[in-house]
Design a protein around this motif. Structure first.
Motif, PDB file in Angstrom:
ATOM      1  N   LYS A 266      97.426  36.068  22.964  1.00 24.55           N
ATOM      2  CA  LYS A 266      96.275  36.337  24.067  1.00 24.55           C
ATOM      3  C   LYS A 266      96.205  37.674  24.564  1.00 24.55           C
ATOM      4  CE  LYS A 266      98.031  31.802  25.994  1.00 24.55           C
ATOM      5  NZ  LYS A 266      99.109  31.211  27.215  1.00 24.55           N
ATOM      6  N   ALA A 267      97.109  38.612  24.307  1.00 19.17           N
ATOM      7  CA  ALA A 267      96.934  39.941  24.700  1.00 19.17           C
ATOM      8  C   ALA A 267      96.012  40.643  23.728  1.00 19.17           C
ATOM      9  CB  ALA A 267      98.382  40.780  24.303  1.00 19.17           C
ATOM     10  N   VAL A 268      96.045  40.091  22.392  1.00 23.25           N
ATOM     11  CA  VAL A 268      94.987  40.788  21.488  1.00 23.25           C
ATOM     12  C   VAL A 268      93.667  40.421  22.056  1.00 23.25           C
ATOM     13  CG1 VAL A 268      93.968  40.465  19.110  1.00 23.25           C
ATOM     14  CG2 VAL A 268      96.493  40.763  19.580  1.00 23.25           C
ATOM     15  N   LEU A 269      93.522  39.119  22.608  1.00 20.31           N
ATOM     16  CA  LEU A 269      91.875  38.575  22.926  1.00 20.31           C
ATOM     17  C   LEU A 269      91.677  39.420  24.177  1.00 20.31           C
ATOM     18  CD1 LEU A 269      92.282  34.981  22.207  1.00 20.31           C
ATOM     19  CD2 LEU A 269      91.054  36.457  21.137  1.00 20.31           C
ATOM     20  N   ILE A 270      92.708  39.671  25.124  1.00 24.13           N
ATOM     21  CA  ILE A 270      92.166  40.584  26.372  1.00 24.13           C
ATOM     22  C   ILE A 270      91.858  41.779  26.202  1.00 24.13           C
ATOM     23  CG2 ILE A 270      93.104  41.623  28.575  1.00 24.13           C
ATOM     24  CD1 ILE A 270      95.113  39.236  28.526  1.00 24.13           C
ATOM     25  N   PHE A 271      92.321  42.560  24.954  1.00 24.60           N
ATOM     26  CA  PHE A 271      92.081  43.847  24.726  1.00 24.60           C
ATOM     27  C   PHE A 271      90.429  43.694  23.864  1.00 24.60           C
ATOM     28  CE2 PHE A 271      91.862  46.986  21.144  1.00 24.60           C
ATOM     29  CZ  PHE A 271      91.661  48.064  22.128  1.00 24.60           C
ATOM     30  N   LEU A 325      86.850  56.493  30.468  1.00 33.18           N
ATOM     31  CA  LEU A 325      87.512  55.359  29.562  1.00 33.18           C
ATOM     32  C   LEU A 325      88.900  54.729  30.198  1.00 33.18           C
ATOM     33  CD1 LEU A 325      86.976  53.323  26.905  1.00 33.18           C
ATOM     34  CD2 LEU A 325      88.027  55.313  25.868  1.00 33.18           C
ATOM     35  N   LYS A 326      89.632  55.614  30.490  1.00 32.09           N
ATOM     36  CA  LYS A 326      91.081  55.427  30.949  1.00 32.09           C
ATOM     37  C   LYS A 326      91.107  54.666  32.141  1.00 32.09           C
ATOM     38  CE  LYS A 326      92.653  59.712  30.307  1.00 32.09           C
ATOM     39  NZ  LYS A 326      93.708  60.671  30.405  1.00 32.09           N
ATOM     40  N   ALA A 327      90.113  54.893  33.011  1.00 29.85           N
ATOM     41  CA  ALA A 327      89.727  54.343  34.373  1.00 29.85           C
ATOM     42  C   ALA A 327      89.611  52.985  33.854  1.00 29.85           C
ATOM     43  CB  ALA A 327      89.149  55.069  35.018  1.00 29.85           C
ATOM     44  N   ASP A 328      88.525  52.831  33.012  1.00 37.87           N
ATOM     45  CA  ASP A 328      88.036  51.246  32.656  1.00 37.87           C
ATOM     46  C   ASP A 328      89.228  50.446  32.158  1.00 37.87           C
ATOM     47  OD1 ASP A 328      85.449  52.251  33.820  1.00 37.87           O
ATOM     48  OD2 ASP A 328      84.771  52.564  31.773  1.00 37.87           O
ATOM     49  N   LEU A 329      90.265  51.144  31.359  1.00 40.09           N
ATOM     50  CA  LEU A 329      91.337  50.230  30.773  1.00 40.09           C
ATOM     51  C   LEU A 329      92.013  50.087  31.972  1.00 40.09           C
ATOM     52  CD1 LEU A 329      91.688  52.459  27.668  1.00 40.09           C
ATOM     53  CD2 LEU A 329      91.447  49.890  27.574  1.00 40.09           C
ATOM     54  N   LYS A 330      92.513  50.877  32.839  1.00 37.09           N
ATOM     55  CA  LYS A 330      93.238  50.207  33.990  1.00 37.09           C
ATOM     56  C   LYS A 330      92.834  49.240  34.742  1.00 37.09           C
ATOM     57  CE  LYS A 330      95.881  54.836  34.738  1.00 37.09           C
ATOM     58  NZ  LYS A 330      95.720  56.191  35.320  1.00 37.09           N
ATOM     59  N   GLU A 331      91.475  49.331  34.969  1.00 39.34           N
ATOM     60  CA  GLU A 331      90.884  48.162  35.779  1.00 39.34           C
ATOM     61  C   GLU A 331      90.726  46.920  35.226  1.00 39.34           C
ATOM     62  OE1 GLU A 331      86.277  47.202  37.662  1.00 39.34           O
ATOM     63  OE2 GLU A 331      86.755  49.042  36.937  1.00 39.34           O
ATOM     64  N   PHE A 333      93.014  46.037  32.616  1.00 36.06           N
ATOM     65  CA  PHE A 333      94.107  45.245  32.546  1.00 36.06           C
ATOM     66  C   PHE A 333      94.966  45.093  34.041  1.00 36.06           C
ATOM     67  CE2 PHE A 333      93.849  46.928  28.324  1.00 36.06           C
ATOM     68  CZ  PHE A 333      94.057  45.630  27.450  1.00 36.06           C
ATOM     69  N   ASN A 334      94.304  45.560  35.097  1.00 35.23           N
ATOM     70  CA  ASN A 334      94.813  45.206  36.546  1.00 35.23           C
ATOM     71  C   ASN A 334      94.187  43.787  36.969  1.00 35.23           C
ATOM     72  OD1 ASN A 334      96.087  45.324  38.943  1.00 35.23           O
ATOM     73  ND2 ASN A 334      94.498  46.819  39.840  1.00 35.23           N
ATOM     74  N   SER A 335      94.669  42.575  36.201  1.00 37.76           N
ATOM     75  CA  SER A 335      93.913  41.407  36.724  1.00 37.76           C
ATOM     76  C   SER A 335      95.128  40.196  36.406  1.00 37.76           C
ATOM     77  CB  SER A 335      92.925  40.992  35.381  1.00 37.76           C
ATOM     78  OG  SER A 335      93.532  41.010  34.081  1.00 37.76           O
ATOM     79  N   ASP A 336      94.633  39.346  36.985  1.00 36.91           N
ATOM     80  CA  ASP A 336      95.792  37.873  36.848  1.00 36.91           C
ATOM     81  C   ASP A 336      96.128  37.695  35.442  1.00 36.91           C
ATOM     82  OD1 ASP A 336      95.725  38.257  39.826  1.00 36.91           O
ATOM     83  OD2 ASP A 336      94.189  36.506  40.028  1.00 36.91           O
ATOM     84  N   GLU A 337      95.123  37.599  34.702  1.00 47.85           N
ATOM     85  CA  GLU A 337      95.180  37.192  33.415  1.00 47.85           C
ATOM     86  C   GLU A 337      96.080  38.087  32.760  1.00 47.85           C
ATOM     87  OE1 GLU A 337      92.429  36.289  29.393  1.00 47.85           O
ATOM     88  OE2 GLU A 337      91.686  37.555  30.936  1.00 47.85           O
ATOM     89  N   LYS A 344     102.905  44.437  30.658  1.00 48.63           N
ATOM     90  CA  LYS A 344     103.709  45.192  31.404  1.00 48.63           C
ATOM     91  C   LYS A 344     103.701  46.575  31.381  1.00 48.63           C
ATOM     92  CE  LYS A 344     105.644  41.888  33.545  1.00 48.63           C
ATOM     93  NZ  LYS A 344     105.255  41.431  35.218  1.00 48.63           N
ATOM     94  N   SER A 345     103.272  47.047  30.039  1.00 46.18           N
ATOM     95  CA  SER A 345     103.481  48.379  29.721  1.00 46.18           C
ATOM     96  C   SER A 345     102.056  48.716  28.873  1.00 46.18           C
ATOM     97  CB  SER A 345     104.614  48.959  28.916  1.00 46.18           C
ATOM     98  OG  SER A 345     104.622  50.261  28.478  1.00 46.18           O
ATOM     99  N   ILE A 346     101.445  50.010  29.145  1.00 42.58           N
ATOM    100  CA  ILE A 346     100.263  50.178  28.200  1.00 42.58           C
ATOM    101  C   ILE A 346     100.379  51.901  28.026  1.00 42.58           C
ATOM    102  CG2 ILE A 346      97.751  50.369  28.199  1.00 42.58           C
ATOM    103  CD1 ILE A 346      97.653  47.944  30.006  1.00 42.58           C
TER     104      ILE A 346
END
Length: 612
Positions: A266-271, A325-331, A333-337, A344-346
C-alpha cells in the motif's frame, strides 16, 4: 580477451552498419561518467591473488586511483581496471606495464569499452537473433512469472520442499569446508574420518534446518526501483526484471509477490501515485535522464509503523524547484490514507554519481518521526534509514536464540560482538552474560547501538567504532577475565584475514559463534579459523562443533547459518610445518605492517569512548 589499444572503436558514419555501431557507444559521450570510458586491460596476473590485494598494490603502493575493478567470467589471469580520467589511466598503464608482482610481469594496455548492452540487445532483436529468440518456453512466461522467478525463485515450491533444498545446499557447502580442512591438516585426517562416521558424513553436528515462523509478507525492508512498466508503459515503483548488463531496464509491479507485506504494498502505491502525477520522469539508466530513482520501505513488525526513504536524481532542478518538490511530498503524505497505512517517517535522498574519495549521499529527514521501533526477543530497537536490521524480524528471534543457546554464556562471560551493527545481537545476549563489547565500522550504527542500549536500560554494553581488524586488540584488552565468547555476524564477504588472526591469537576466546548470511562465502573464514597453528596464527585452531541453518528468507534460495566453534586444547598443538608457514607468510607480512596501526586503533577506541 581484447588486444585493441584504441580508446574507442573506429566508427565510419557512412554505412548503416557503422551507424548502428556508433549507437552502441553513444553512452560514452552523454556527459555522465561511465567506468567504461577510461578502462585498461591488465594481463599476466599471478595464479593466486585477491582483488583487495590487487587494489592495495595499485592504490597504496603505486599511488594509482582506481574507481572499479572488473573480473571477467572467463578469465582469472586478466581483468579490467577503470579510472576517472585519461590522465589517471595513462599513469596506471605506465606504472603497471612491465611491473613485477608475485613473480609475474604484468601487461597493461588501453581497453576497448564495452558496447551498450541495451542498444545491442535491441539491435539483435531487430535482426531476429537476440537472446529472447532463443529462450523457448522462457519467452512465453508472463511478466508476473518472470518477476517471481527473479525475486522469489521458489515461489511455486511447497515450503517443506524449500527447506529440504536449502538443507541439502548447506550440507554440500559444509562438506566442501570439511574436505578443505582434510587437505591442509594431514595429521588430523584420521580424526576427521572418525568424526564423519559419527555425524553422517561431516566432522561435526549439523542440526535440521529451522523453519521461519512467518513465510508470507515477512520482509521488513525492501528497496524498490522507479522505472517504466513494459506492459502499461507507465511510471511504476517495483522491481527490475533484470540487470542493465543483460539489456533489461523494465520495472514490474510487486503486488503479486508474497514475501512483501500488504502494508508495504500500500505504501508503494501511495508513492507511485505521487510519481505518476508529478511532471518528473523516472531516472533512465540508458541515457542518465529522469529523476525518480528508488523507494526504500522499512516496516516495523512490532507496531506496524512504516518509514519511507525517497531517492531521486536532482538533474538541473534549482533550489526553489527542490523546495517545491519537498513541499508537494509533504502535502501528498499528509493524508488519511497515509495515516491508515502506518507511514510515520519520511526521508528523501539526492542521488548523484560520486567520485572516488567522495562520501556518498545521506538521507535527509523530511517529515514525521526520525526513527521507527521494532522488537527482537523483548528488546526494543530504534531503526534509522541506514541501520542494519535483519529483514525477517520473527526469523531473527529464532536466529539469535540459537546463537545464545550455542554460546553457553554465563554471568562471568564477556561477549565480543564483532560487526555489531546497531547492537541487535549484543543487546539480545546482554541478560545472558556479564558484559557485551561491540565493534562496528559504521559510526552511525554505533550511535544507534548506544541509543538502543539506553532504550532497553542496559548498562553492561559498550560499543566502539572502527574496523574489526584494527579495533579488536584494544577491545579485547578491555574485556578482562578468561571467559570470552566472540560472536561474529559479518557482511556477505566475511571477515578480513587480520580479524581472523586477532581472534586466533587472543587465547582467552574459547568459544566463537559465527553467523553467516552467505555460507558459501564464509567457508574461507571457517578454514582459516581451523587452520593449523603457524607463525601468524599462533593460537590454537577453532573447530566447528555444531551448525544450525535457519531459514530467514522463504521462497528464495538464501539461508542463514549459525556455527559454534570451540578452541582446541593447547596440548594438542604441534610445531607449524613448512607448508603452514608458507601459506600464511603473506598474511604475516600484512600483520607486521599493521603493528603501528593497532596502537592508532586503540586511540580511536578511546576517543569513541570519550564521546560517550
Amino acid at each position: 580477451m581484447t588486444e585493441n589499444n584504441d580508446t574507442k572503436p573506429k566508427i565510419e558514419t557512412e554505412s548503416t552498419e557503422n551507424t548502428g555501431l556508433k549507437e552502441e557507444y553513444a553512452y560514452l559521450d552523454r556527459g555522465g561518467f561511465s567506468s567504461e570510458k577510461f578502462k585498461i586491460e591488465l594481463r599476466g596476473l599471478p595464479k593466486f591473488y585477491g582483488i583487495a590485494e590487487l587494489k592495495k598494490l595499485m592504490n597504496q603502493k603505486l599511488g594509482l586511483n582506481t574507481s572499479k575493478i572488473k573480473r571477467p567470467k572467463n578469465g582469472s589471469h586478466w581483468l579490467f581496471a577503470c579510472f576517472q580520467n585519461e590522465e589517471e589511466r595513462s599513469k596506471a598503464i605506465t606504472a603497471l606495464n612491465g611491473f613485477s608482482w608475485k613473480g609475474k610481469t604484468l601487461i597493461a594496455e588501453v581497453a576497448k569499452p564495452a558496447p551498450d548492452p541495451l542498444v545491442r540487445k535491441r539491435k539483435l532483436e531487430e535482426e531476429g537473433t537476440g537472446p529472447d529468440k532463443k529462450k523457448g518456453d522462457e519467452n512465453n512466461k508472463s511478466q508476473e512469472e518472470r518477476l517471481k522467478d527473479a525475486t522469489i525463485p521458489y515461489w511455486n515450491v511447497p515450503y517443506e520442499e524449500q527447506l529440504k533444498l536449502k538443507e541439502k545446499e548447506i550440507r554440500n557447502i559444509l562438506m566442501k569446508y570439511d574436505n578443505e580442512v582434510w587437505k591442509i591438516n594431514k595429521e588430523r585426517r584420521d580424526e576427521i574420518e572418525a568424526k564423519r562416521k559419527l555425524h553422517n558424513g561431516l566432522s561435526f553436528d549439523l542440526k535440521p534446518i529451522v523453519p521461519s515462523p512467518v513465510i508470507e509478507g515477512y520482509r521488513n525492508k525492501c528497496e524498490f526501483t522507479v522505472g517504466i512498466d513494459d506492459e502499461t508503459k507507465k511510471p511504476t515503483v517495483g522491481f527490475r526484471l533484470g540487470s542493465y548488463v543483460t539489456g533489461t531496464v523494465g520495472v514490474a509491479p510487486i503486488q503479486s509477490l508474497n514475501h512483501i507485506s500488504d502494508q508495504t504494498k500500500k505504501a508503494v502505491l501511495i508513492f507511485q501515485e505521487f510519481v505518476r502525477k508529478s511532471n518528473l520522469a523516472p531516472f533512465s539508466p540508458a541515457d542518465y535522464s529522469g529523476y525518480w530513482r528508488y523507494l526504500t520501505v522499512r516496516h516495523s513488525k512490532f507496531n506496524g509503523e512504516i518509514m519511507l526513504i525517497i531517492a531521486l536524481h536532482p538533474q538541473a532542478l534549482t533550489t526553489e524547484e527542490l523546495e517545491k518538490l519537498k513541499a508537494d511530498l509533504k502535502e501528498h503524505f499528509n493524508s488519511d490514507e497515509t495515516a491508515a497505512c502506518g507511514i510515520k517517517s519520511i526521508y528523501y535522498e539526492l542521488i548523484i554519481k560520486k567520485r572516488v574519495g567522495e562520501d556518498g549521499s545521506k538521507p535527509i529527514h523530511l517529515m514525521g518521526s526520525t526513527h521507527i521501533i521494532d522488537v527482537i526477543l523483548g528488546r526494543q530497537f530504534r531503526i534509522s534509514p541506514e541501520a542494519f536490521f535483519q529483514v525477517n524480524t520473527a526469523g531473527a528471534e529464532i536466529l539469535y536464540q540459537n546463537a545464545i543457546d550455542l554460546s553457553q554464556t554465563t554471568s562471568d562471560s564477556t561477549v565480543i560482538d564483532i560487526c555489531c551493527g546497531t547492537g541487535t545481537i549484543g543487546l539480545c545476549f546482554a541478560k545472558h552474560c556479564g558484559r557485551v563489547l561491540g565493534v562496528e565500522l559504521v559510526s552511525e550504527a554505533v550511535r544507534d547501538a548506544r541509543a538502543n542500549a539506553e532504550l532497553n536500560c542496559l548498562d553492561n554494553c559498550e560499543f566502539f567504532a572502527g574496523r574489526a581488524e584494527d579495533a579488536l586488540p584494544s577491545v579485547m584488552a578491555r574485556a578482562g577475565g578468561d571467559q570470552l565468547v566472540a560472536v561474529v555476524d559479518p557482511p556477505r564477504a566475511g571477515l578480513h584475514m587480520r580479524a581472523i588472526t586477532q581472534l586466533r591469537n587472543t587465547k582467552k576466546v574459547k568459544r566463537l559463534i559465527y553467523i553467516s548470511c552467505s555460507p558459501a562465502s564464509a567457508v574461507k573464514n571457517f578454514v582459516d579459523l581451523a587452520r593449523a597453528s603457524s607463525k601468524t596464527l599462533r593460537g590454537a585452531p577453532f573447530t566447528p562443533v555444531r551448525a544450525v541453518p535457519v531459514d530467514m528468507f522463504p521462497y528464495t534460495k538464501h539461508v542463514e547459518l549459525v556455527v559454534l566453534f570451540e578452541r582446541e586444547s593447547e596440548a594438542t598443538l604441534k610445531s607449524p610445518s613448512e607448508e603452514d608457514v608458507n601459506i600464511t607468510m603473506d598474511d604475516n607480512k600484512e600483520i607486521n605492517s599493521k603493528d603501528e596501526q593497532n596502537t592508532e586503533a586503540e586511540l580511536d577506541v578511546n576517543m569513541v569512548q570519550n564521546e560517550t
